[in-house]
Design an enzyme around this catalytic site. Structure first.
Site, PDB file in Angstrom:
ATOM      1  N   CYS A  19      -7.377  22.451 -18.241  1.00 26.60           N
ATOM      2  CA  CYS A  19      -7.757  23.488 -18.655  1.00 26.60           C
ATOM      3  C   CYS A  19      -8.119  24.770 -18.102  1.00 26.60           C
ATOM      4  O   CYS A  19      -7.329  25.025 -17.159  1.00 26.60           O
ATOM      5  CB  CYS A  19      -9.644  23.067 -18.345  1.00 26.60           C
ATOM      6  SG  CYS A  19      -9.846  21.697 -18.680  1.00 26.60           S
ATOM      7  N   GLY A  46      -6.048  24.029 -22.846  1.00 28.57           N
ATOM      8  CA  GLY A  46      -7.167  23.157 -23.486  1.00 28.57           C
ATOM      9  C   GLY A  46      -7.349  24.111 -24.718  1.00 28.57           C
ATOM     10  O   GLY A  46      -7.639  24.881 -25.302  1.00 28.57           O
ATOM     11  N   ASN A 121     -11.462  23.746 -13.733  1.00 31.79           N
ATOM     12  CA  ASN A 121     -10.226  23.195 -14.055  1.00 31.79           C
ATOM     13  C   ASN A 121      -9.421  22.149 -13.219  1.00 31.79           C
ATOM     14  O   ASN A 121      -9.566  22.581 -11.880  1.00 31.79           O
ATOM     15  CB  ASN A 121      -9.396  24.696 -13.933  1.00 31.79           C
ATOM     16  CG  ASN A 121      -7.497  24.079 -14.754  1.00 31.79           C
ATOM     17  OD1 ASN A 121      -6.657  25.397 -14.361  1.00 31.79           O
ATOM     18  ND2 ASN A 121      -7.464  23.233 -14.583  1.00 31.79           N
ATOM     19  N   GLY A 122      -9.245  21.204 -13.461  1.00 31.16           N
ATOM     20  CA  GLY A 122      -8.547  19.989 -12.334  1.00 31.16           C
ATOM     21  C   GLY A 122      -9.439  19.001 -12.600  1.00 31.16           C
ATOM     22  O   GLY A 122     -10.163  18.800 -13.882  1.00 31.16           O
ATOM     23  N   TYR A 263       5.938  24.034 -16.629  1.00 30.21           N
ATOM     24  CA  TYR A 263       5.644  23.985 -18.080  1.00 30.21           C
ATOM     25  C   TYR A 263       4.374  24.198 -18.272  1.00 30.21           C
ATOM     26  O   TYR A 263       4.072  24.769 -19.706  1.00 30.21           O
ATOM     27  CB  TYR A 263       5.216  22.095 -18.653  1.00 30.21           C
ATOM     28  CG  TYR A 263       4.629  21.942 -20.209  1.00 30.21           C
ATOM     29  CD1 TYR A 263       5.341  21.441 -21.123  1.00 30.21           C
ATOM     30  CD2 TYR A 263       4.114  21.312 -20.027  1.00 30.21           C
ATOM     31  CE1 TYR A 263       5.774  21.422 -21.949  1.00 30.21           C
ATOM     32  CE2 TYR A 263       2.742  21.154 -21.227  1.00 30.21           C
ATOM     33  CZ  TYR A 263       3.139  21.467 -22.441  1.00 30.21           C
ATOM     34  OH  TYR A 263       3.016  21.110 -23.390  1.00 30.21           O
TER      35      TYR A 263
END
Ligand code: SF4
Length: 507
Positions: A19, A46, A121-122, A263
């Site tokens: 995210c 995301g 996020n996570g 990436y």
């Protein structure tokens, strides 16, 4: 159950980001538009859903939907979101299905009626334990989120009734395990917090008339904010009319995700003072030293393989060339490909430039191999386009372990690096030779101390303990009711979960 078709690449994706989060506290600014542009810069993190919450000091309004940021929001919607505090989120689902209820920001109310909206996020690893606690407190409700973020929001709002939001966060976050970079707000204050390991990035930026918080520095750049610093692992920030307050809820034990460098992050982002682009070029140089090849041209698999291919060409002295053109807009279209389109396989994403490839010994540089289906199709396509040799070089070590901290690779059984040694993978993808950069060289390129990084997907050393199998996984909460997990994105899906939707506008 039918076996997956190895040539169906519509189902074969690389590592998927989790995210992107963004927050703004900026009186006098159009915070919804700032957040929109911030999310736009974070879209790569995301692409399933997007949302923005805005507060004007008395009421929080959340607008969210499935789709890309540009599909969810238009001028009219953004102009209707007025206020001075905003929280934004773009989602790829790592816990909970990809349905509307699970889109973020979440929204919950305290018992005194004030609101809390949160973007995460996570991925948490003690979601089941937290959900049990939420259930004991009577916070379980129908038609709400089935995500770790939903549980977190419900617990935060519950505790905030007595302790206020900062007090609630200080009490709750030490009990939360896993990866969390959070941006959240009540009606007046913007908050940001990062787990004690700082697995996912989170940065603070300064505007002339306010502050912003974002997953990556590239999102600060796009809104004209200057980089101030990273939110520290274990730190809670609060920003309101009184200024910026910092407090700690845990001692920092940094374990930043090394895959962000490979990436996940944008190349124009900086993490822990190190440029992601420069890291990727350096990985390519080190890859050339470790795995030289006799070839005529070095070509990247665009876009994420490009900097490493540049580095490989620089170090090897072999010319760099563009041999593949990426169909940049294919992304997630939400349109199921027809059978004819499916059979195009990799050509949906990448098209070869025959004049660059024909008669050449190619060195093809990619960022990572997950299942191997894409690389197998790629090697075949390059041979059909006239390549006489195809030497594959990978800018990360073999992915052998799943990620429990917010990246959706595949299950362990699906990872080609888990089942096969390097020679087996080479044969499987049909390359003339195959070389992966070593973990030591990857870490050296990041310029971070090994002790401050997570590299668990490569070496299996998980810095945050992982619970037993049945207590973890994308559908850990939906596991309560097997039907729920299969409801996908059906808008009519009835769910049981955590959080409320009272102030949420449904398009
Ligand atoms: S397991 Fe891999 S992808 Fe997940 S946080 Fe660690 S380094 Fe990053």
């Amino acid at each position: 159950m039918s076996q997956p078709d190895p040539d169906d690449l519509t189902a074969d994706h690389g590592p998927r980001e989790e995210c992107g989060v963004f927050g703004a506290w900026a009186p006098g600014e159009e915070v919804a538009k700032l957040t929109y542009y911030g999310l736009y810069a974070l879209q790569h993190r995301g692409q399933e859903a997007a949302g923005i919450s805005v507060s004007d000091g008395s009421q929080i309004v959340v607008y969210k939907d499935l789709g890309l940021v540009s599909q969810v929001f238009d001028e009219q919607v953004l102009c209707s979101l007025n206020g001075h505090v905003a929280v934004g989120h773009c989602r790829y689902s790592t816990t909970g299905g990809g349905n509307w209820q699970n889109a973020q920001p979440t929204f919950c109310t305290t018992d005194t009626g004030s609101g809390i909206t949160l973007a995460h996020n996570g991925n948490l690893v003690n979601t089941a334990e937290l959900a049990d606690h939420a259930r004991d407190l009577g916070l379980f409700r129908k038609d709400a989120a089935t995500t770790d973020s939903g549980v977190l929001s419900a617990l935060l709002a519950h505790a905030a009734t007595d302790k206020g939001v900062e007090g609630a966060a200080q009490e709750l976050f030490p009990t939360v395990r896993g990866a969390f970079s959070l941006v959240f707000s009540d009606e007046n204050t913007l908050y940001a917090a990062r787990d004690p390991h700082g697995v996912r990035p989170l940065v603070l930026g300064r505007l002339e008339r306010g502050w912003v918080v974002a997953s990556e520095t590239a999102a600060l750049d796009i809104v004209g904010a200057s980089f101030v610093r990273e939110v520290e692992p274990g730190e809670l920030l609060a920003i309101d009319a009184s200024g910026l307050r910092s407090s700690r809820f845990a001692n920092p034990e940094p374990k930043g995700c090394v895959f962000e460098y490979v990436y996940l992050a944008r190349p124009d982002t900086t993490i822990s003072g190190r440029s992601v682009h420069a890291t990727r070029v350096d990985i390519g140089r080190r890859l050339a030293e470790e795995h030289p090849a006799d070839g005529d041209v070095v070509i990247p698999v665009p876009e994420s393989g490009t900097p490493a291919a540049i580095g490989y060409a620089q170090a090897s002295g072999i010319p760099y060339g563009s041999g593949l053109v990426k169909n940049a807009y294919v992304g997630r279209t939400f349109i199921e490909p027809s059978q004819t389109i499916r059979q195009l396989g990799i050509r949906l994403k990448l098209n070869p430039l025959r004049e660059v490839i024909r008669g050449k010994r190619l060195i093809v540089v990619d960022d990572s191999i997950v299942r191997g289906n894409t690389q197998r199709a790629l090697v075949r396509m390059l041979r059909e386009a006239g390549a006489v040799e195809v030497h594959v070089r990978i800018a990360s070590p073999p992915v052998r372990w799943p990620c429990f901290y917010g990246i959706d690779f595949a299950s362990r059984a699906e990872l080609i690096g888990n089942g096969l040694d390097n020679e087996g993978i080479r044969r499987s993808i049909g390359a003339d030779s195959l070389g992966y950069v070593s973990l030591e060289e990857l870490i050296a390129a990041s310029e971070q101390p090994r002790s401050r990084l997570c590299a668990a997907c490569f070496d299996g050393e998980y810095p945050i303990a992982i619970p037993e199998d049945e207590l973890i996984g994308k559908h850990v909460l939906e596991g309560l009711d097997p039907d729920v997990a299969d409801q996908g994105s059906s808008p009519a899906a009835t769910q049981q979960g955590y959080g409320a939707h009272d102030a949420v506008q449904r398009p």
